[in-house]
Design an enzyme around this catalytic site. Structure first.
Site, PDB file in Angstrom:
ATOM      1  N   ASP A 293       0.843  -1.205   0.000  1.00 47.82           N
ATOM      2  CA  ASP A 293       0.000   0.000   0.000  1.00 47.82           C
ATOM      3  C   ASP A 293       0.870   1.244   0.000  1.00 47.82           C
ATOM      4  O   ASP A 293       1.265   1.703   1.065  1.00 47.82           O
ATOM      5  CB  ASP A 293      -0.928  -0.027   1.218  1.00 47.82           C
ATOM      6  CG  ASP A 293      -1.913   1.125   1.220  1.00 47.82           C
ATOM      7  OD1 ASP A 293      -2.058   1.807   0.193  1.00 47.82           O
ATOM      8  OD2 ASP A 293      -2.535   1.345   2.271  1.00 47.82           O
ATOM      9  N   GLU A 327      -2.658  10.255  -0.880  1.00 50.86           N
ATOM     10  CA  GLU A 327      -3.927   9.523  -0.854  1.00 50.86           C
ATOM     11  C   GLU A 327      -4.318   9.183   0.576  1.00 50.86           C
ATOM     12  O   GLU A 327      -5.495   9.238   0.951  1.00 50.86           O
ATOM     13  CB  GLU A 327      -3.806   8.230  -1.690  1.00 50.86           C
ATOM     14  CG  GLU A 327      -5.134   7.484  -1.878  1.00 50.86           C
ATOM     15  CD  GLU A 327      -5.429   6.468  -0.778  1.00 50.86           C
ATOM     16  OE1 GLU A 327      -6.576   5.990  -0.720  1.00 50.86           O
ATOM     17  OE2 GLU A 327      -4.542   6.157   0.052  1.00 50.86           O
ATOM     18  N   GLU A 328      -3.321   8.855   1.411  1.00 49.73           N
ATOM     19  CA  GLU A 328      -3.630   8.306   2.736  1.00 49.73           C
ATOM     20  C   GLU A 328      -4.282   9.303   3.682  1.00 49.73           C
ATOM     21  O   GLU A 328      -5.136   8.932   4.475  1.00 49.73           O
ATOM     22  CB  GLU A 328      -2.353   7.733   3.380  1.00 49.73           C
ATOM     23  CG  GLU A 328      -1.784   6.499   2.677  1.00 49.73           C
ATOM     24  CD  GLU A 328      -2.684   5.283   2.800  1.00 49.73           C
ATOM     25  OE1 GLU A 328      -3.775   5.367   3.376  1.00 49.73           O
ATOM     26  OE2 GLU A 328      -2.279   4.220   2.274  1.00 49.73           O
ATOM     27  N   ASP A 355      -4.550  -0.080  -6.215  1.00 46.19           N
ATOM     28  CA  ASP A 355      -4.346   0.295  -4.807  1.00 46.19           C
ATOM     29  C   ASP A 355      -4.915  -0.769  -3.866  1.00 46.19           C
ATOM     30  O   ASP A 355      -5.482  -0.464  -2.825  1.00 46.19           O
ATOM     31  CB  ASP A 355      -4.979   1.665  -4.518  1.00 46.19           C
ATOM     32  CG  ASP A 355      -4.627   2.177  -3.123  1.00 46.19           C
ATOM     33  OD1 ASP A 355      -3.642   1.687  -2.533  1.00 46.19           O
ATOM     34  OD2 ASP A 355      -5.360   3.052  -2.620  1.00 46.19           O
ATOM     35  N   HIS A 428      -1.393  -0.779   6.437  1.00 45.84           N
ATOM     36  CA  HIS A 428      -1.128   0.307   7.406  1.00 45.84           C
ATOM     37  C   HIS A 428      -0.353  -0.157   8.641  1.00 45.84           C
ATOM     38  O   HIS A 428      -0.578   0.362   9.732  1.00 45.84           O
ATOM     39  CB  HIS A 428      -2.446   0.969   7.851  1.00 45.84           C
ATOM     40  CG  HIS A 428      -3.193   1.624   6.735  1.00 45.84           C
ATOM     41  ND1 HIS A 428      -4.424   2.215   6.926  1.00 45.84           N
ATOM     42  CD2 HIS A 428      -2.896   1.787   5.423  1.00 45.84           C
ATOM     43  CE1 HIS A 428      -4.848   2.723   5.775  1.00 45.84           C
ATOM     44  NE2 HIS A 428      -3.938   2.463   4.851  1.00 45.84           N
TER      45      HIS A 428
END
Lengths: 461, 461
Positions: A293, A327-328, A355, A428
């Site tokens: 990611d 993006e996060e 993604d 994450h």
């Protein structure tokens, strides 16, 4: 196998129908794409550098700047028509000192440190931290139902991801609201802090961060993810005795920083105004190294550009690789791209985002503007017989956050879909590393996306 | 989701066609199977013990005996109709001291130790080892073409697995002959030892063992697998200078040992004489802990028995779980089972083996006796609409070594087929461990096999 296909193709008799000839030519070309990728791809080596050498790349961080520079340099080696950096202002959130989340009053077990990570965008706890009693809920709705009983408390969202969902993204979609909205929902009723069960179906000691969104109508309270094992432990203790938790974080939001989307493009020979976008996002969380990611998505997109050159393919339409920033925790890069594209009256005939990690490809999900979706999707469905031999399916579904804002241009928005079983083991976390990406699986993803790009470019929508 | 299905089923109006009703009932039942597995399966915990706690389980080893005892005990807890041990004599091959394979004369690099493993069934080198010049070939055919030029030499088989094969088992099938027959083929021409490139598409330092077969017409010479990185290195050096290698192993074959297949059975209520077998093999190589090969297959089969009880399912036909001994280097357990079954005039209506790892399921491959295959396979194909929602396909293909001898009973022989991309990263190595098996992927495999067992049992062939 290719050799046979080559012979087959060269020996296609002239009396063959044009339709059948072009089908055989397409089948042959897809096989060529796969052969090239599995023998000459560079995506795995690029991912090694991007994740393993550069590391976690949260927007505004030095690593994010390094990732911009590295990917720009790599795209520069591919002989594209243009490679450029598109500026955008990004938020700069920093985690600060190692978080502390500790059960302080367990009669049975004394003080217990929990495996925790502050959620992205969270405010800090203040230097002295916060100590309060914990109240467990399983959903945002349950928090609402408790209302004022949350005042002065730490609200603990412990709704697990549903293990019976075959597609783990569906389970994530049902549970992630606790992480995104939980803090403000609790604060609305006077909660002083929030704990959230990590978003994974696994039971382990690894906390999963991710962004939260504060709403205007409530004070900003600090929020942390805790590991699933620790969430189970906390829940068990709460059944037996009141539990007080101390939590401390020094995370903060600094002023915005200038950053960039990295863009590389090959102009179309016949319909340059019809853009086919392939992309992923360059930023990642600060823990771990953002390999799945979304390092994988970035090198998938870069590999498509590499392949077009290696194959000597001349696209009729403009093929554009976009590595989005932020993006996060903000989507600022994507918003800058959408505005620039709309201002220039562009038409994205198709946009493909990768993604969902670098696992074995399963196919693609597509969405689009209601006016055009069915008609355009029908065309893509006609290509299924060419894609199925490679284990690729097509279904209606979400595409990607970075391309979602292109809907108004009325092209097709497509999400690459690999196998979903392992993704939330790493998502994450500190263990989303290069070592959990498989070379062949990553390469097959690039081949799958290139195959669709080839068909989109050749036949249009 | 199940809830909706439940409502759906309960509300199936009486005027619905029987066909449609039974289709909905089957769809509902498969969903029930998946829900149960993803919430109550024991296969992952069983695999932890079998691989992680017991370890490598080569036939005749103390670990193999422990595996027999452990799986018998676990099957005993499931309330089956019978659980028993089927005796078989197995070969007892022992690796002995750590192998040594060393380049001794490189002018550029001096002495270089290679990452090597003796091949299963290989003879030892003798206490002093062997030193000889190396001759590289890429295939058995190339060894034949060199003929007498191999006399006194170490023949080095360096034909890589073809990375362009999408299904890695096809690439393995094309390359593995070098490992199985290479030693005797070289010895026929006077070669004194054999080195074989490890069977994997990866480039790394991990040697992959596996069995060789000596033929009668040639002396038995010692044979070793070397890692792919070391195979590349050796090949590079050979292009520049003659290379001499020292190799030493103390492996040997001891007298046969009594061992067992572990069998658990639930008798059919209507057609007990029609057997549906689910199985894997209990033995594994001595290096590593045989987690994917084939601990996963064993716990898949055990989980099917567990599920039948947890679901309260009453099979019409006899469901038999067979954990075969000695698949890796002798197939003695399987041969004992085939003889016993034929002597008892049994009919295996279907046999399903899981021996391709514990990865995300893709479906099944089926084969059978020419007299009956097409007709029986056609029936199974009719169930595809029920299986496809779970990502399961069906194709003609090999089944499994342990069930191949049941062909004469004219039932359907079926191989469970998970995703193949990672299997040969671990196959026959020290890193085939519990930590590289994913819980959900393993559980989905058990659900896939149980779903097929349910349909086979309900409708027959």
């Amino acid at each position: 196998m290719t050799k046979y296909l080559a012979v087959l193709l060269l020996s296609v008799p002239l009396w063959l129908g044009a339709q059948q000839q072009s089908e055989e030519a397409d089948a042959f070309y897809l096989r060529r794409i796969y052969d090239k990728v599995l023998t000459e791809a560079r995506c795995y080596e690029w991912l090694d550098y991007l994740s393993h050498r550069i590391g976690g790349r949260l927007a505004g961080s030095p690593q994010a700047a390094a990732a911009v520079e590295y990917t720009r340099q790599m795209l520069d080696t591919l002989g594209l028509d243009t490679v450029w950096l598109q500026p955008c202002l990004v938020p700069r959130w920093v985690r600060g000192e190692k978080e502390q989340v500790r059960i302080v009053n367990s009669r049975k077990m004394g003080a217990i440190d929990l495996n925790a990570l502050a959620l992205g965008n969270s405010v800090g706890s203040g230097p002295l931290g916060i100590t309060a009693e914990v109240v467990e809920v399983k959903s945002l709705e349950e928090a609402d139902s408790l209302g004022e009983r949350l005042r002065g408390k730490i609200v603990f969202y412990n709704g697990p991801m549903d293990p019976t969902e075959l597609n783990t993204f569906n389970a994530y979609g049902k549970a992630a609201g606790q992480r995104v909205w939980g803090a403000s929902r609790g604060a609305r009723y006077g909660a002083v802090g929030a704990l959230v069960r990590s978003m994974t179906t696994r039971l382990d000691d690894i906390p999963h961060t991710g962004s939260l969104a504060y709403s205007e109508d409530a004070p900003k309270i600090p929020a942390f993810a805790i590991s699933t094992n620790d969430a189970e432990l906390l829940s068990r203790l709460l059944r037996e005795e009141p539990v007080r938790v101390f939590m401390r974080s020094t995370c903060q939001s600094l002023p915005d920083v200038e950053s960039y989307n990295v863009i590389g493009e090959i102009r179309g020979s016949q319909f340059p105004e019809e853009v086919i976008l392939v992309g992923g996002h360059l930023d990642s969380w600060d823990v771990g190294t953002g390999a799945h990611d979304d390092g994988a998505g970035c090198v998938h997109a870069m590999e498509v550009m590499h392949l077009i050159r290696r194959l000597g393919y001349q696209p009729k339409r403009t093929i554009r690789c976009v590595l989005f920033m932020n993006e996060e925790n903000g989507l600022r890069g994507a918003r800058a791209y959408w505005k620039w594209s709309d201002d220039n009256k562009e038409y994205h005939m198709a946009a493909i985002e990768s993604d969902r990690g670098g696992f074995t490809p399963r196919g693609f999900t597509a969405e689009g503007h209601d006016d055009v979706f069915n008609e355009k999707f029908k065309k893509v469905i006609e290509w299924l017989p060419l894609l199925e031999p490679y284990g690729l399916g097509l279904r209606r579904g979400g595409s990607g956050a970075d391309i979602s804002g292109l809907r108004g241009q009325k092209g097709l928005l497509i999400g690459f879909e690999p196998d979903t079983q392992r993704y939330f083991d790493y998502h994450h976390t500190a263990i989303d590393g290069f070592d959990v990406v498989n070379k062949r699986e990553l390469e097959l993803g690039a081949a799958a996306i290139m195959s669709l790009v080839y068909l989109l470019d050749k036949y249009g929508l």
